[in-house]
Design a protein around this motif. Structure first.
Motif, PDB file in Angstrom:
ATOM      1  N   GLN A   1      46.017  23.630  39.942  1.00  0.00           N
ATOM      2  CA  GLN A   1      47.265  23.948  39.252  1.00  0.00           C
ATOM      3  C   GLN A   1      47.376  25.434  38.932  1.00  0.00           C
ATOM      4  OE1 GLN A   1      48.150  21.440  35.968  1.00  0.00           O
ATOM      5  NE2 GLN A   1      48.056  19.588  37.179  1.00  0.00           N
ATOM      6  N   GLY A   2      46.453  26.242  39.424  1.00  0.00           N
ATOM      7  CA  GLY A   2      46.494  27.676  39.187  1.00  0.00           C
ATOM      8  C   GLY A   2      45.424  28.111  38.211  1.00  0.00           C
ATOM      9  N   HIS A   3      45.094  29.382  38.251  1.00  0.00           N
ATOM     10  CA  HIS A   3      44.063  29.926  37.370  1.00  0.00           C
ATOM     11  C   HIS A   3      44.510  29.792  35.916  1.00  0.00           C
ATOM     12  CE1 HIS A   3      41.284  32.670  35.469  1.00  0.00           C
ATOM     13  NE2 HIS A   3      40.553  32.636  36.584  1.00  0.00           N
ATOM     14  N   PRO A   4      43.632  29.372  35.017  1.00  0.00           N
ATOM     15  CA  PRO A   4      44.010  29.190  33.606  1.00  0.00           C
ATOM     16  C   PRO A   4      44.600  30.454  32.965  1.00  0.00           C
ATOM     17  CG  PRO A   4      41.868  28.204  34.020  1.00  0.00           C
ATOM     18  CD  PRO A   4      42.259  28.943  35.275  1.00  0.00           C
ATOM     19  N   LEU A   5      44.095  31.630  33.306  1.00  0.00           N
ATOM     20  CA  LEU A   5      44.649  32.853  32.725  1.00  0.00           C
ATOM     21  C   LEU A   5      46.090  33.091  33.170  1.00  0.00           C
ATOM     22  CD1 LEU A   5      41.558  35.220  33.029  1.00  0.00           C
ATOM     23  CD2 LEU A   5      42.473  34.160  30.955  1.00  0.00           C
ATOM     24  N   LEU A   6      46.388  32.816  34.429  1.00  0.00           N
ATOM     25  CA  LEU A   6      47.761  32.954  34.917  1.00  0.00           C
ATOM     26  C   LEU A   6      48.665  31.927  34.259  1.00  0.00           C
ATOM     27  CD1 LEU A   6      49.883  34.178  36.792  1.00  0.00           C
ATOM     28  CD2 LEU A   6      49.104  32.587  38.555  1.00  0.00           C
ATOM     29  N   ARG A   7      48.202  30.691  34.187  1.00  0.00           N
ATOM     30  CA  ARG A   7      49.013  29.640  33.577  1.00  0.00           C
ATOM     31  C   ARG A   7      49.291  29.931  32.098  1.00  0.00           C
ATOM     32  NH1 ARG A   7      50.247  25.148  35.707  1.00  0.00           N
ATOM     33  NH2 ARG A   7      49.969  23.975  33.784  1.00  0.00           N
ATOM     34  N   ALA A   8      48.353  30.581  31.429  1.00  0.00           N
ATOM     35  CA  ALA A   8      48.556  30.929  30.019  1.00  0.00           C
ATOM     36  C   ALA A   8      49.626  32.006  29.852  1.00  0.00           C
ATOM     37  CB  ALA A   8      47.241  31.400  29.406  1.00  0.00           C
ATOM     38  N   GLU A   9      49.813  32.862  30.849  1.00  0.00           N
ATOM     39  CA  GLU A   9      50.795  33.941  30.772  1.00  0.00           C
ATOM     40  C   GLU A   9      52.200  33.494  31.151  1.00  0.00           C
ATOM     41  OE1 GLU A   9      50.566  37.076  29.697  1.00  0.00           O
ATOM     42  OE2 GLU A   9      48.489  36.714  29.138  1.00  0.00           O
ATOM     43  N   ILE A  10      52.333  32.509  31.990  1.00  0.00           N
ATOM     44  CA  ILE A  10      53.635  32.109  32.519  1.00  0.00           C
ATOM     45  C   ILE A  10      54.653  31.764  31.433  1.00  0.00           C
ATOM     46  CG2 ILE A  10      54.824  30.330  33.878  1.00  0.00           C
ATOM     47  CD1 ILE A  10      52.470  30.497  35.851  1.00  0.00           C
ATOM     48  N   PRO A  11      54.295  31.034  30.385  1.00  0.00           N
ATOM     49  CA  PRO A  11      55.319  30.708  29.371  1.00  0.00           C
ATOM     50  C   PRO A  11      55.958  31.930  28.714  1.00  0.00           C
ATOM     51  CG  PRO A  11      53.418  29.302  29.111  1.00  0.00           C
ATOM     52  CD  PRO A  11      53.044  30.350  30.120  1.00  0.00           C
ATOM     53  N   ASP A  12      55.255  33.036  28.676  1.00  0.00           N
ATOM     54  CA  ASP A  12      55.808  34.245  28.063  1.00  0.00           C
ATOM     55  C   ASP A  12      56.742  34.998  29.004  1.00  0.00           C
ATOM     56  OD1 ASP A  12      54.440  33.811  25.662  1.00  0.00           O
ATOM     57  OD2 ASP A  12      52.634  34.716  26.499  1.00  0.00           O
TER      58      ASP A  12
ATOM     59  N   GLU B   1      42.372  45.390  30.229  1.00  0.00           N
ATOM     60  CA  GLU B   1      41.847  44.029  30.411  1.00  0.00           C
ATOM     61  C   GLU B   1      42.219  43.455  31.768  1.00  0.00           C
ATOM     62  OE1 GLU B   1      45.710  43.648  28.065  1.00  0.00           O
ATOM     63  OE2 GLU B   1      43.913  44.879  27.886  1.00  0.00           O
ATOM     64  N   SER B   2      43.399  43.821  32.291  1.00  0.00           N
ATOM     65  CA  SER B   2      43.804  43.375  33.624  1.00  0.00           C
ATOM     66  C   SER B   2      42.957  44.050  34.692  1.00  0.00           C
ATOM     67  CB  SER B   2      45.274  43.682  33.875  1.00  0.00           C
ATOM     68  OG  SER B   2      46.085  42.999  32.959  1.00  0.00           O
ATOM     69  N   LEU B   3      42.661  45.310  34.482  1.00  0.00           N
ATOM     70  CA  LEU B   3      41.825  46.039  35.438  1.00  0.00           C
ATOM     71  C   LEU B   3      40.420  45.462  35.478  1.00  0.00           C
ATOM     72  CD1 LEU B   3      41.922  48.306  37.467  1.00  0.00           C
ATOM     73  CD2 LEU B   3      41.357  49.911  35.648  1.00  0.00           C
ATOM     74  N   ASP B   4      39.900  45.061  34.332  1.00  0.00           N
ATOM     75  CA  ASP B   4      38.586  44.415  34.295  1.00  0.00           C
ATOM     76  C   ASP B   4      38.602  43.116  35.100  1.00  0.00           C
ATOM     77  OD1 ASP B   4      37.534  46.424  32.722  1.00  0.00           O
ATOM     78  OD2 ASP B   4      37.766  45.306  30.845  1.00  0.00           O
ATOM     79  N   LEU B   5      39.690  42.338  34.971  1.00  0.00           N
ATOM     80  CA  LEU B   5      39.816  41.102  35.752  1.00  0.00           C
ATOM     81  C   LEU B   5      39.855  41.414  37.244  1.00  0.00           C
ATOM     82  CD1 LEU B   5      42.430  39.172  33.611  1.00  0.00           C
ATOM     83  CD2 LEU B   5      40.034  38.544  33.955  1.00  0.00           C
ATOM     84  N   TRP B   6      40.610  42.432  37.620  1.00  0.00           N
ATOM     85  CA  TRP B   6      40.710  42.817  39.024  1.00  0.00           C
ATOM     86  C   TRP B   6      39.350  43.252  39.570  1.00  0.00           C
ATOM     87  CZ3 TRP B   6      43.651  42.330  43.131  1.00  0.00           C
ATOM     88  CH2 TRP B   6      43.385  43.139  44.226  1.00  0.00           C
ATOM     89  N   ASN B   7      38.643  44.085  38.812  1.00  0.00           N
ATOM     90  CA  ASN B   7      37.355  44.586  39.278  1.00  0.00           C
ATOM     91  C   ASN B   7      36.314  43.483  39.417  1.00  0.00           C
ATOM     92  OD1 ASN B   7      38.254  47.232  39.514  1.00  0.00           O
ATOM     93  ND2 ASN B   7      37.727  47.735  37.404  1.00  0.00           N
ATOM     94  N   GLY B   8      36.483  42.379  38.689  1.00  0.00           N
ATOM     95  CA  GLY B   8      35.560  41.256  38.795  1.00  0.00           C
ATOM     96  C   GLY B   8      36.071  40.138  39.682  1.00  0.00           C
ATOM     97  N   LEU B   9      37.164  40.384  40.387  1.00  0.00           N
ATOM     98  CA  LEU B   9      37.799  39.359  41.208  1.00  0.00           C
ATOM     99  C   LEU B   9      36.898  38.895  42.342  1.00  0.00           C
ATOM    100  CD1 LEU B   9      40.443  37.788  41.868  1.00  0.00           C
ATOM    101  CD2 LEU B   9      41.034  39.702  43.355  1.00  0.00           C
ATOM    102  N   LYS B  10      36.819  37.584  42.510  1.00  0.00           N
ATOM    103  CA  LYS B  10      36.114  36.981  43.642  1.00  0.00           C
ATOM    104  C   LYS B  10      37.139  36.184  44.430  1.00  0.00           C
ATOM    105  CE  LYS B  10      31.717  36.660  41.314  1.00  0.00           C
ATOM    106  NZ  LYS B  10      30.656  35.801  40.797  1.00  0.00           N
ATOM    107  N   LEU B  11      37.151  36.353  45.730  1.00  0.00           N
ATOM    108  CA  LEU B  11      38.101  35.634  46.569  1.00  0.00           C
ATOM    109  C   LEU B  11      37.540  34.253  46.873  1.00  0.00           C
ATOM    110  CD1 LEU B  11      39.182  38.499  48.973  1.00  0.00           C
ATOM    111  CD2 LEU B  11      40.311  37.693  46.901  1.00  0.00           C
ATOM    112  N   GLY B  12      38.129  33.265  46.294  1.00  0.00           N
ATOM    113  CA  GLY B  12      37.692  31.889  46.483  1.00  0.00           C
ATOM    114  C   GLY B  12      38.738  30.952  45.928  1.00  0.00           C
ATOM    115  N   TYR B  13      38.410  29.697  45.879  1.00  0.00           N
ATOM    116  CA  TYR B  13      39.349  28.703  45.368  1.00  0.00           C
ATOM    117  C   TYR B  13      39.419  28.753  43.852  1.00  0.00           C
ATOM    118  CZ  TYR B  13      39.564  26.617  49.974  1.00  0.00           C
ATOM    119  OH  TYR B  13      39.772  26.414  51.301  1.00  0.00           O
ATOM    120  N   THR B  14      40.566  28.396  43.334  1.00  0.00           N
ATOM    121  CA  THR B  14      40.756  28.255  41.901  1.00  0.00           C
ATOM    122  C   THR B  14      41.201  26.823  41.627  1.00  0.00           C
ATOM    123  OG1 THR B  14      41.796  29.231  39.948  1.00  0.00           O
ATOM    124  CG2 THR B  14      43.184  28.998  41.897  1.00  0.00           C
TER     125      THR B  14
END
Length: 96
Positions: free
Chosen positions: A59-70, A43-56
């Motif tokens: 407060q940070g990308h929602p997927l990253l913010r969802a992972e930080i508490p863990d 699933e991380s590789l799928d995110l990487w392969n679909g990555l677009k370089l632009g603004y988010t």
């Protein structure tokens, strides 16, 4: 305004890529992206392969913010009060 040369930076400029052994580096040895991506979960590789370089979001990308508490084991306890959201997921961190 004249600024004095930063001696450490001048040292690295002179020696960093000319010596056989660099014992004073402040960074770690990096991995090639291909090697790093071989370690990624599908699933991380799928995110990487679909990555677009632009603004988010500011407060940070929602997927990253969802992972930080863990990832609380990465932070000193005093940091968690201002760094982490109050609600924490019970799933293990996929970033650490």
């Amino acid at each position: 305004m004249p600024i004095k040369p930063f001696k450490l930076e001048r040292y690295f400029a002179q020696y960093e890529f000319k010596v056989k052994f660099l014992l004073s580096a402040s960074d770690c040895e990096s991995l090639p992206m291909a090697e790093l991506l071989q370690m990624a979960a599908p699933e991380s590789l799928d995110l990487w392969n679909g990555l677009k370089l632009g603004y988010t979001e500011s407060q940070g990308h929602p997927l990253l913010r969802a992972e930080i508490p863990d990832c609380t084991s990465m932070f000193h306890p005093k940091m968690s009060s201002w760094l982490l959201p109050k609600k924490r997921s019970s799933s293990p961190c996929r970033l650490c």
